[in-house]
Design a protein around this motif. Structure first.
Motif, short mmCIF file in Angstrom:
data_model
loop_
_atom_site.label_atom_id
_atom_site.label_comp_id
_atom_site.label_asym_id
_atom_site.label_seq_id
_atom_site.Cartn_x
_atom_site.Cartn_y
_atom_site.Cartn_z
N ARG A 89 0.68 -1.06 0.06
CA ARG A 89 0.13 0.00 0.13
C ARG A 89 0.91 1.39 0.14
N GLN A 90 1.87 1.34 0.83
CA GLN A 90 2.72 2.33 0.80
C GLN A 90 3.39 2.65 -0.66
N ASN A 91 3.88 1.39 -1.27
CA ASN A 91 4.60 1.64 -2.24
C ASN A 91 3.69 2.29 -3.49
N ILE A 92 2.49 1.75 -3.30
CA ILE A 92 1.57 2.10 -4.36
C ILE A 92 1.41 3.59 -4.00
N GLN A 93 1.04 4.17 -2.96
CA GLN A 93 0.79 5.55 -2.75
C GLN A 93 2.04 6.30 -3.17
N ASP A 94 3.34 6.03 -2.96
CA ASP A 94 4.41 6.61 -3.27
C ASP A 94 4.58 6.84 -4.82
N PHE A 95 4.10 5.77 -5.49
CA PHE A 95 4.25 5.81 -7.14
C PHE A 95 3.23 6.52 -7.62
#
Length: 627
Positions: free
Chosen positions: A219-225
């Motif tokens: 979830r964190q990586n998706i939000q960053d991207f």
């Protein structure tokens, strides 16, 4: 008083009525103006939406704004045609046939592509049997005579993926490879790809309580991207250390892949990715091909400017008409008469200038430029204000001849052959042929005092003296032309209709043609041509393609083959010609899409054309013609 009172009431009534009428008129005018404003906003919107939807449609639908036709064949494709008016109104047609033998002519040209697909033709039948043609019109109509109508040949199994890029999208594919630029958003695209993968795995991972930590990382990586991509369209827009974020995302995706999950959701997401990617790729490829075709078929702004400036200048000046003093030369059969059909000032000027510069006796040369009413005065001023040694130049408005309705220029005819039926993937080769148009068949009536002429297409460059052509003994032949024996009439039998012809006859080429007008009149070939056109139209053949078919048949057994070193064709579509061997030919023919006066012209051949153009001319400078 009473009378005055009545009169006053009358005047008041009239004034009120007039005011009311005026208000109604103004109201109607305002409504009309508002309606026009609304339409001016609505029409472009409708066009853009329709244009976008057209490219997302299947190939059997209306992929481009033109007519579309569909024909099919069991086991192999037999034939199709195309017609279009390019930027110089040159009509282009295509036929697709069965396997042909290796090239037996000596032009050294290898066909490699067809143009962007607008029509889809399939023939239903079997080899050696008559074919029934089923024509279905697309909803969109041809809105301009200069709109391209090309052909896509589908493989027999209907699998579009087997059709090579050159066949589906034509010379655009060759041009795209030649001018391919480095991507400025390669990292952005990679980030989007990883984001989609993460989104595909996240729903399944989030359902597993034991993978709570992995779920949070995803979830964190998706939000960053998502945050990065919301502010970036090119790699330059990306924040620093984006590579580290990419490595982190890839490591998280790798861990997600190792977790056993229900594959249905992931499979669904990946199928969506595949469909969307293919959809987007097809849309942009077709859009690019369409814009390429539009570029090569639309008259450049600079050439339009040149024609308009010359026309205006013609009526502002009172220069003496030099043609009047040369009337005797125009009808003298002892001189060398060249005929050019053209509405392109630059093209016809280069063809004439290159011929004159290589002529041993320029005073014997007489050029007759046949153009339309729109370009007539521009042509007259250009050729009267430019000198071409001692050659005489006559500009004729073809519309002034009662038997001719309009100007039609040489036609280009493309033949695409399937060369391997049994291989897993289909292989095609394409040959280009250029032929006379309707206007050429009025030559004996236009030049009544002449018995022999040489016809040049306006997209040629002459590199040697052509006087030897006037000493050719053609016997009883009418048309001295370059033969194209890679294409024989027998291979085009489904295209040519039920008219009798010698199946072993080679196709002939326009570009450089020595015409025996006396023999032409004796055989009444103009009437024969019109009779064949009429017969083809009665057979239900499309009118646009009738002239090329009739041209192939009119001169059957009447073509005198010119030596192989006279003409080299293909400089408008073939990248692979050896530039050193090109210089050995007397005439270079720029047939194809990539005309040398266009920015899309093949650079290594353009220089051979540009050197015969006076680029320091003031009109060319003012209109920024070929800077």
């Amino acid at each position: 008083m009473k009378g005055g009172s009545v009169n006053g009431v009358g005047m008041s009534t009239i004034t009120t009525t007039t005011t009311t009428t005026t208000k109604r008129r103004w109201r109607g005018f305002v409504i009309a103006v508002l309606g026009l404003v609304f339409l001016s906003m609505l029409v472009p919107l409708v066009f853009l939406l329709g244009f976008h939807n057209a490219f997302h449609s299947s190939l059997s639908g209306s992929a481009f704004p033109s007519q579309q036709h569909t024909l099919s064949l069991d086991d192999f494709t037999i034939g199709a045609y195309e017609s279009h008016y390019s930027n110089n109104n040159t009509k282009d047609q295509e036929y697709v046939g069965t396997q042909v033998p290796e090239r037996s002519d000596h032009s050294g040209i290898k066909g490699s592509f067809t143009k962007a697909p607008v029509q889809v033709l399939q023939l239903k039948g079997s080899p050696g049997h008559p074919v029934d043609v089923d024509i279905q019109k697309a909803s969109s109509e041809r809105h301009n005579a200069n709109v391209n109508n090309t052909v896509l040949i589908q493989p027999s199994n209907g699998d579009e993926s087997e059709v090579p890029c050159e066949l589906r999208f034509g010379s655009y594919c060759l041009w795209r490879r030649e001018y391919k630029e480095a991507m400025i958003d390669s990292m952005v695209k990679k980030l989007k790809d990883r984001l989609f993968l993460a989104r595909a795995y996240f729903p399944s991972i989030a359902k597993l309580p034991v993978q709570d930590k992995l779920s949070k990382e995803l979830r964190q990586n998706i939000q960053d991207f998502e945050r990065m991509l919301s502010e970036a369209t090119t790699d330059a827009d990306l924040p620093p250390h984006v590579e580290d974020k990419l490595v982190k995302m890839e490591a998280t995706i790798a861990r997600a892949k190792s977790v056993p999950v229900d594959c249905n959701n992931v499979d669904k997401k990946f199928r969506q990715l595949l469909d969307l990617t293919e959809d987007e790729a097809n849309f942009h490829t077709k859009q690019s091909a369409f814009l390429y075709q539009l570029a090569v078929q639309t008259m450049p702004k600079s050439l339009h400017c040149l024609s308009m400036r010359l026309t205006v200048e013609h009526f502002h000046t009172s220069s003496v008409d030099l043609e009047d003093s040369l009337t005797e030369k125009f009808v003298d059969p002892e001189l060398y008469h060249y005929v050019i059909f053209s509405n392109n000032i630059l093209a016809s000027s280069v063809a004439i200038n290159s011929t004159v510069l290589h002529a041993k006796e320029s005073k014997k040369l007489v050029f007759h430029v046949l153009t339309d009413g729109q370009n007539f005065y521009a042509m007259k001023l250009w050729f009267s204000s430019n000198t071409f040694k001692k050659a005489a130049i006559q500009v004729l408005n073809i519309e002034e001849y009662s038997m001719i309705s309009d100007l039609s220029l040489p036609e280009e005819f493309r033949v695409t052959f399937q060369t391997a039926h049994k291989l897993p993937k289909m292989h095609y080769k394409t040959e280009y042929i250029s032929l006379f148009s309707h206007s050429h068949y009025f030559l004996p009536e236009i030049f009544k005092t002449l018995d022999k002429i040489v016809v040049l297409d306006d997209d040629v460059v002459v590199q040697q003296d052509l006087s030897a052509l006037w000493r050719l003994n053609m016997g009883k032949m009418v048309n001295g032309a370059s033969e194209h024996c890679a294409v024989r009439l027998g291979q085009l039998e489904h295209y040519l209709g039920r008219i009798y012809f010698n199946q072993n006859s080679c196709a002939w080429m326009s570009g450089l043609n020595v015409i025996n007008l006396a023999r032409w009149r004796e055989l009444n070939l103009s009437q024969k041509f019109r009779r064949i056109v009429q017969q083809l139209n009665m057979e239900g053949r499309l009118h646009e393609a009738a002239a090329s078919r009739a041209s192939l048949l009119t001169f059957q057994d009447l073509v005198y083959p010119l030596d192989d070193t006279w003409v080299l064709s293909g400089l408008g579509h073939e990248y692979g010609l050896d530039i050193h061997s090109v210089k050995d030919f007397a005439v270079l023919h720029y047939n194809g899409n990539m005309k040398p006066w266009l920015e899309l012209g093949i650079p290594k051949y353009r220089s051979l054309w540009l050197k015969f153009l006076n680029r320091e001319d003031q009109f060319l400078s003012d209109c920024n013609v070929i800077p």
